[in-house]
Design a protein around this motif. Sequence first.
Motif, short mmCIF file in Angstrom:
data_model
loop_
_atom_site.label_atom_id
_atom_site.label_comp_id
_atom_site.label_asym_id
_atom_site.label_seq_id
_atom_site.Cartn_x
_atom_site.Cartn_y
_atom_site.Cartn_z
N ALA A 118 0.98 -1.19 0.05
CA ALA A 118 0.05 0.08 0.10
C ALA A 118 0.91 1.27 0.08
O ALA A 118 1.65 1.36 0.85
N ALA A 119 0.77 2.07 -0.83
CA ALA A 119 1.46 3.18 -1.08
C ALA A 119 0.73 4.43 -1.26
O ALA A 119 -0.53 4.24 -1.37
N ASP A 120 1.25 5.65 -1.30
CA ASP A 120 0.58 7.16 -1.26
C ASP A 120 -0.56 7.23 -0.59
O ASP A 120 -0.01 6.94 0.76
N ASN A 121 -1.53 7.38 -1.00
CA ASN A 121 -2.71 7.81 0.11
C ASN A 121 -3.69 6.76 0.16
O ASN A 121 -4.95 6.92 0.39
N SER A 122 -3.42 5.71 -0.41
CA SER A 122 -4.44 4.33 -0.26
C SER A 122 -4.80 4.03 1.22
O SER A 122 -4.03 4.25 2.19
N LYS A 123 -5.79 3.49 1.30
CA LYS A 123 -6.36 3.14 2.57
C LYS A 123 -6.85 1.64 2.31
O LYS A 123 -7.71 1.51 1.85
N ILE A 124 -6.40 0.56 3.07
CA ILE A 124 -6.45 -0.63 2.99
C ILE A 124 -6.98 -1.49 4.20
O ILE A 124 -6.41 -1.25 5.26
N PHE A 125 -7.95 -2.13 4.16
CA PHE A 125 -8.47 -3.06 5.26
C PHE A 125 -8.41 -4.63 4.90
O PHE A 125 -9.00 -5.01 4.15
N VAL A 126 -7.65 -4.96 5.96
CA VAL A 126 -7.57 -6.59 5.80
C VAL A 126 -8.00 -7.41 6.78
O VAL A 126 -7.49 -7.29 7.92
N SER A 127 -8.86 -8.25 6.25
CA SER A 127 -9.43 -9.31 7.42
C SER A 127 -8.92 -10.72 7.24
O SER A 127 -8.96 -11.11 5.86
N ILE A 128 -8.50 -11.18 8.05
CA ILE A 128 -7.65 -12.30 7.77
C ILE A 128 -8.38 -13.59 8.85
O ILE A 128 -8.60 -13.57 9.84
N TYR A 129 -8.84 -14.45 8.13
CA TYR A 129 -9.28 -15.89 8.53
C TYR A 129 -8.44 -17.11 8.24
O TYR A 129 -7.48 -17.14 7.46
N GLY A 130 -8.60 -18.02 8.91
CA GLY A 130 -7.67 -19.30 8.55
C GLY A 130 -6.51 -19.34 9.08
O GLY A 130 -5.95 -18.59 10.04
N ASN A 131 -5.51 -19.79 8.46
CA ASN A 131 -4.05 -19.92 8.49
C ASN A 131 -3.21 -19.38 7.58
O ASN A 131 -2.15 -19.64 7.36
N PRO A 132 -3.47 -18.29 6.96
CA PRO A 132 -2.75 -17.84 5.88
C PRO A 132 -1.35 -17.02 6.26
O PRO A 132 -1.17 -16.63 7.50
N SER A 133 -0.36 -16.82 5.33
CA SER A 133 0.54 -15.95 5.48
C SER A 133 0.70 -14.64 4.86
O SER A 133 0.36 -14.87 3.46
N VAL A 134 0.68 -13.51 5.52
CA VAL A 134 0.34 -12.39 4.83
C VAL A 134 1.55 -11.30 5.34
O VAL A 134 1.78 -11.13 6.41
N HIS A 135 2.24 -10.85 4.12
CA HIS A 135 3.29 -9.71 4.28
C HIS A 135 2.64 -8.41 3.86
O HIS A 135 2.32 -8.38 2.82
N ILE A 136 2.88 -7.30 4.85
CA ILE A 136 2.27 -6.00 4.33
C ILE A 136 3.29 -5.23 4.01
O ILE A 136 4.25 -5.12 5.06
N ILE A 137 3.31 -4.21 3.09
CA ILE A 137 4.36 -3.13 2.98
C ILE A 137 3.56 -1.97 2.98
O ILE A 137 2.79 -1.67 2.01
N GLN A 138 3.79 -1.11 3.85
CA GLN A 138 3.16 0.12 3.93
C GLN A 138 4.28 1.29 3.47
O GLN A 138 5.32 1.44 4.03
N ARG A 139 3.70 2.21 2.49
CA ARG A 139 4.71 3.19 2.13
C ARG A 139 3.90 4.52 2.12
O ARG A 139 2.67 4.82 2.13
N GLY A 140 4.68 5.86 2.18
CA GLY A 140 4.03 7.05 2.00
C GLY A 140 2.72 7.22 3.08
O GLY A 140 3.10 6.77 4.23
N LEU A 141 1.80 7.90 2.49
CA LEU A 141 0.85 8.18 3.64
C LEU A 141 -0.32 6.86 3.49
O LEU A 141 -1.17 7.37 4.14
N ALA A 142 -0.03 5.65 3.06
CA ALA A 142 -1.16 4.69 2.98
C ALA A 142 -1.15 4.46 4.60
O ALA A 142 -0.51 4.57 5.32
#
Length: 166
Positions: A118-142
């Motif tokens: 997520a970069a710039d001015n984005s706004k992201i909502f992540v809901s995680i269920y089960g057993n996933p592997s999630v890697h998040i990269i936040q940049r800028g004003l995101a």
Amino acid sequence: MNIKEINIELRRQARQLGLCDKWFNEWDLNSGYQELIDKYKKGIDFAMEHNFPSNEFIVENIDKEILDKNNIYVNTEFYEYNPKSDCVVLDSEGKLIFGGFAVRDIYINGESDVEIEAADNSKIFVSIYGNPSVHIIQRGLAEVYTYNYGHGKITFEGKVHVEKKD
């Protein structure tokens, strides 16, 4: 299965899982594929909590083209830049990139392996269920807000809000 049979079967399964009277009685048995997907996304919390419908049912009965068009990834690999709608990831592997002023909800379930940037001015909502592997990269004003309802492994770079839900 034809579309009417799919509607009947999904409605029956949903009722067995505890679908409320209101949604059960409002279910149009003549709903087309897009209406079913819209209903799925509208009731996504119910769907995620109950793994409903099963990945096998989705793959066997819904054309991959319409799934891709609606950013629903099931047992597949994907790479998307600024998807045009909210995303559902079920036992899949891939990357989602958001920039500009994108605002999206992402739902991840199963044994998925997902990278979200997520970069710039984005706004992201992540809901995680089960057993996933999630890697998040936040940049800028995101802004990234993550809600872990399962036992997912979450790693991140940058400023990411992570909340464990029960």
